[in-house]
Design an enzyme around this catalytic site. Structure first.
Site, PDB file in Angstrom:
ATOM      1  N   ASN A 140      40.224  39.493  29.619  1.00  0.00           N
ATOM      2  CA  ASN A 140      40.780  38.691  30.595  1.00  0.00           C
ATOM      3  C   ASN A 140      41.886  39.500  30.854  1.00  0.00           C
ATOM      4  O   ASN A 140      43.479  39.491  30.632  1.00  0.00           O
ATOM      5  CB  ASN A 140      41.123  37.542  30.096  1.00  0.00           C
ATOM      6  CG  ASN A 140      41.733  36.111  31.353  1.00  0.00           C
ATOM      7  OD1 ASN A 140      42.383  36.947  31.489  1.00  0.00           O
ATOM      8  ND2 ASN A 140      42.490  34.801  30.781  1.00  0.00           N
TER       9      ASN A 140
ATOM     10  N   ARG B 128      37.001  37.306  32.848  1.00  0.00           N
ATOM     11  CA  ARG B 128      37.194  36.275  33.574  1.00  0.00           C
ATOM     12  C   ARG B 128      37.438  36.775  34.766  1.00  0.00           C
ATOM     13  O   ARG B 128      38.303  37.927  34.412  1.00  0.00           O
ATOM     14  CB  ARG B 128      38.526  36.013  32.470  1.00  0.00           C
ATOM     15  CG  ARG B 128      38.790  34.275  34.011  1.00  0.00           C
ATOM     16  CD  ARG B 128      40.211  34.008  33.144  1.00  0.00           C
ATOM     17  NE  ARG B 128      40.458  33.708  33.804  1.00  0.00           N
ATOM     18  CZ  ARG B 128      41.342  32.215  33.180  1.00  0.00           C
ATOM     19  NH1 ARG B 128      42.303  32.487  32.461  1.00  0.00           N
ATOM     20  NH2 ARG B 128      41.911  31.046  34.091  1.00  0.00           N
TER      21      ARG B 128
ATOM     22  N   HIS C  22      39.690  27.213  37.443  1.00  0.00           N
ATOM     23  CA  HIS C  22      39.970  26.252  35.942  1.00  0.00           C
ATOM     24  C   HIS C  22      38.525  25.688  35.992  1.00  0.00           C
ATOM     25  O   HIS C  22      37.929  25.312  34.913  1.00  0.00           O
ATOM     26  CB  HIS C  22      40.824  25.337  36.032  1.00  0.00           C
ATOM     27  CG  HIS C  22      42.921  25.259  36.024  1.00  0.00           C
ATOM     28  ND1 HIS C  22      43.524  24.854  36.414  1.00  0.00           N
ATOM     29  CD2 HIS C  22      42.957  26.794  35.535  1.00  0.00           C
ATOM     30  CE1 HIS C  22      44.573  25.075  36.016  1.00  0.00           C
ATOM     31  NE2 HIS C  22      44.340  26.195  35.519  1.00  0.00           N
TER      32      HIS C  22
ATOM     33  N   ARG D   3      55.011  25.603  40.540  1.00  0.00           N
ATOM     34  CA  ARG D   3      53.869  25.185  41.991  1.00  0.00           C
ATOM     35  C   ARG D   3      53.851  23.707  42.389  1.00  0.00           C
ATOM     36  O   ARG D   3      53.983  23.233  41.740  1.00  0.00           O
ATOM     37  CB  ARG D   3      52.625  25.747  41.200  1.00  0.00           C
ATOM     38  CG  ARG D   3      52.067  27.048  41.070  1.00  0.00           C
ATOM     39  CD  ARG D   3      50.643  27.076  41.317  1.00  0.00           C
ATOM     40  NE  ARG D   3      50.633  28.626  40.608  1.00  0.00           N
ATOM     41  CZ  ARG D   3      48.568  28.113  39.427  1.00  0.00           C
ATOM     42  NH1 ARG D   3      48.091  27.239  40.099  1.00  0.00           N
ATOM     43  NH2 ARG D   3      48.404  29.605  38.676  1.00  0.00           N
TER      44      ARG D   3
ATOM     45  N   GLU E 237      46.459  18.813  25.952  1.00  0.00           N
ATOM     46  CA  GLU E 237      46.318  18.723  23.799  1.00  0.00           C
ATOM     47  C   GLU E 237      47.114  18.165  23.348  1.00  0.00           C
ATOM     48  O   GLU E 237      46.644  17.821  22.362  1.00  0.00           O
ATOM     49  CB  GLU E 237      45.790  19.765  23.669  1.00  0.00           C
ATOM     50  CG  GLU E 237      44.153  20.616  24.343  1.00  0.00           C
ATOM     51  CD  GLU E 237      43.930  21.811  24.051  1.00  0.00           C
ATOM     52  OE1 GLU E 237      44.541  23.066  23.563  1.00  0.00           O
ATOM     53  OE2 GLU E 237      43.285  22.052  24.804  1.00  0.00           O
TER      54      GLU E 237
ATOM     55  N   GLU F 216      38.597  28.691  27.086  1.00  0.00           N
ATOM     56  CA  GLU F 216      37.512  29.184  28.056  1.00  0.00           C
ATOM     57  C   GLU F 216      36.608  30.794  27.334  1.00  0.00           C
ATOM     58  O   GLU F 216      36.106  31.010  28.086  1.00  0.00           O
ATOM     59  CB  GLU F 216      38.276  29.970  29.297  1.00  0.00           C
ATOM     60  CG  GLU F 216      38.595  28.506  30.321  1.00  0.00           C
ATOM     61  CD  GLU F 216      40.393  28.763  30.327  1.00  0.00           C
ATOM     62  OE1 GLU F 216      40.341  28.822  31.848  1.00  0.00           O
ATOM     63  OE2 GLU F 216      41.607  29.004  30.148  1.00  0.00           O
TER      64      GLU F 216
END
Ligand code: AMP
Length: 394
Positions: free
Chosen positions: A9, A91, A180, A241, A334, A382
């Protein structure tokens, strides 16, 4: 023969990796390089079994990081030879409409990923740097691109076309893509395994609530609707954001405050959300602790966030015509029982009731016996999803 597969990634100044033995899904080593390109040295962190190490490495490019990593893996006998690496999965932020699934990277795919940089100027070019750096070191090793967008390519046009002149979709590819995707797909599949039900039989709402946050409605194992849009700025309020706001605020503030388009873009991406409302932090841990001390702005920000998540769950339950499972994942999803509690409060109309004890313990199933909806906390991974896709494709 051993199947060792690595996920990569690549970010603008970082590169994360994980190496798995497949199909056992055994994690052999994971780590990251940070501050790439900022000085003549970069930081290198790795963890392998019980060992956790942080050190610095000479070099200032992604290529040097990958070169170092491959030699390091040999030196530490994680690999006996580089031929043992059966594939590398990357990714990649944006697959546009070209990539509806993960894809082996050949010259044509690489060109398309580069062309899609127009839609993800901050991300696709660095993802390409990772792919090219690896190809230079290991030209014969198959590489796979796994896109944040591809899971959402199953959305119908009514859920991805914006009510702007249609030519902007046709000429400029302006539409909802969603992001996502790898995480939503992974947690939905984990939830189905946990519930011992076929994924295709479940109506799922997946809430990926981290520094970036998005919700996805999943039916028949496919993404039907998601809250991020043309870019990851849309939808929920996030760490920095703003998520959805009245679009007229943009030209209004540009005029009033004499801001350029890029100033405004930066303001909405990096200075808004939790950080903008609280004016002290984008991290919900700080905000919860301030709210507990009575900070009204912190309480407001948490109420705004939980409210938007709740409203989106309601909207997606309508879109899916019901919910079987509600999933919480990522940093907030989580770990924060407080925020999950706020979101799930007063959702009994939808059949959602949580068990306070299970919620506080971050248990996998947090719904109470009376809840007709399974409410689950599922750790996202991921990297494992990237490695699974890579293994399948090679
Ligand atoms: P992610 O982007 O998935 O790594 O999520 C990171 C965010 O999760 C952090 O910025 C925190 O806001 C949030 N987070 C992590 N742990 C907790 C926690 N125990 N309570 C509340 N928020 C948390």
């Amino acid at each position: 023969m051993a199947n060792k597969i690595m996920s990569i990634n690549a970010g603008s100044s970082s590169l994360k990796f994980q190496l798995f033995e497949m199909p056992e899904e055994e994690l052999l080593i994971k780590g990251l390089f940070e501050r790439i390109g900022l000085e003549d040295e970069m930081f290198f962190f790795y963890s392998m079994k019980e060992t956790k190490v942080k050190t610095s490495v000479k070099g200032k490019t992604h290529e040097e990081a990958i070169n170092f990593l491959l030699h390091f893996l040999l030196e530490r006998s994680v690999l006996t030879s580089l031929d043992e690496l059966s594939g590398v999965g990357h990714r990649v932020a944006h697959g546009g409409e070209d990539f509806k699934t993960s894809s082996l990277v050949d010259q044509e795919a690489l060109k398309k990923i580069k062309d899609l940089s127009k839609l993800a100027p901050l991300h696709n070019p660095v993802n390409v740097v990772g792919i090219e750096a690896l190809a230079k070191e290991l030209p014969d090793c198959p590489q796979v691109a796994v896109f944040d967008t591809s899971f959402h390519q199953t959305m119908e046009a009514k859920n991805y076309v914006y009510p702007l002149p249609y030519r902007f979709y046709e000429e400029d590819s302006v539409r909802r893509y969603g992001f996502h995707g790898t995480s939503h797909q992974f947690v939905a599949s984990e939830a189905a395994s946990y519930l011992e039900k076929p994924l295709e039989s479940l109506k799922i709402i997946s809430c990926h609530l981290g520094n970036g946050a998005s919700i996805c409605g999943i039916k028949d194992g496919k993404s039907v609707i998601t809250s991020m849009g043309f870019t990851p700025l849309a939808g929920l309020m996030m760490g920095t954001r703003c998520g959805d706001i009245d679009p007229s605020i943009v030209p209004f503030l540009q005029n009033e405050k004499n801001l350029s388009a890029s100033d405004m873009d930066k303001l909405m991406n990096a200075e808004s959300g939790f950080k903008g409302v609280t004016e002290f932090s984008s991290d919900t841990r700080d905000i919860i602790s301030e709210a507990e001390k009575g900070n009204e702005r912190a309480k407001l920000a948490l109420d705004m966030f939980a409210g938007r998540v709740k409203q989106t769950i309601g909207a997606y339950a309508a879109e899916l015509d019901g919910i079987d499972a509600l999933i919480f994942t990522a940093g907030i999803g989580e770990n924060s029982s407080e925020i999950r509690q706020m979101i799930c409060e007063d959702l009994t109309f939808f059949g959602i009731q949580i068990d306070q004890n299970q919620n506080q313990q971050n248990s996998k199933r947090i719904s109470s016996a009376a809840s007709s909806v399974e409410v689950l906390v599922v750790e996202t991974n991921e990297e494992l999803m990237i490695v699974r896709d890579t293994f399948d494709l090679i």
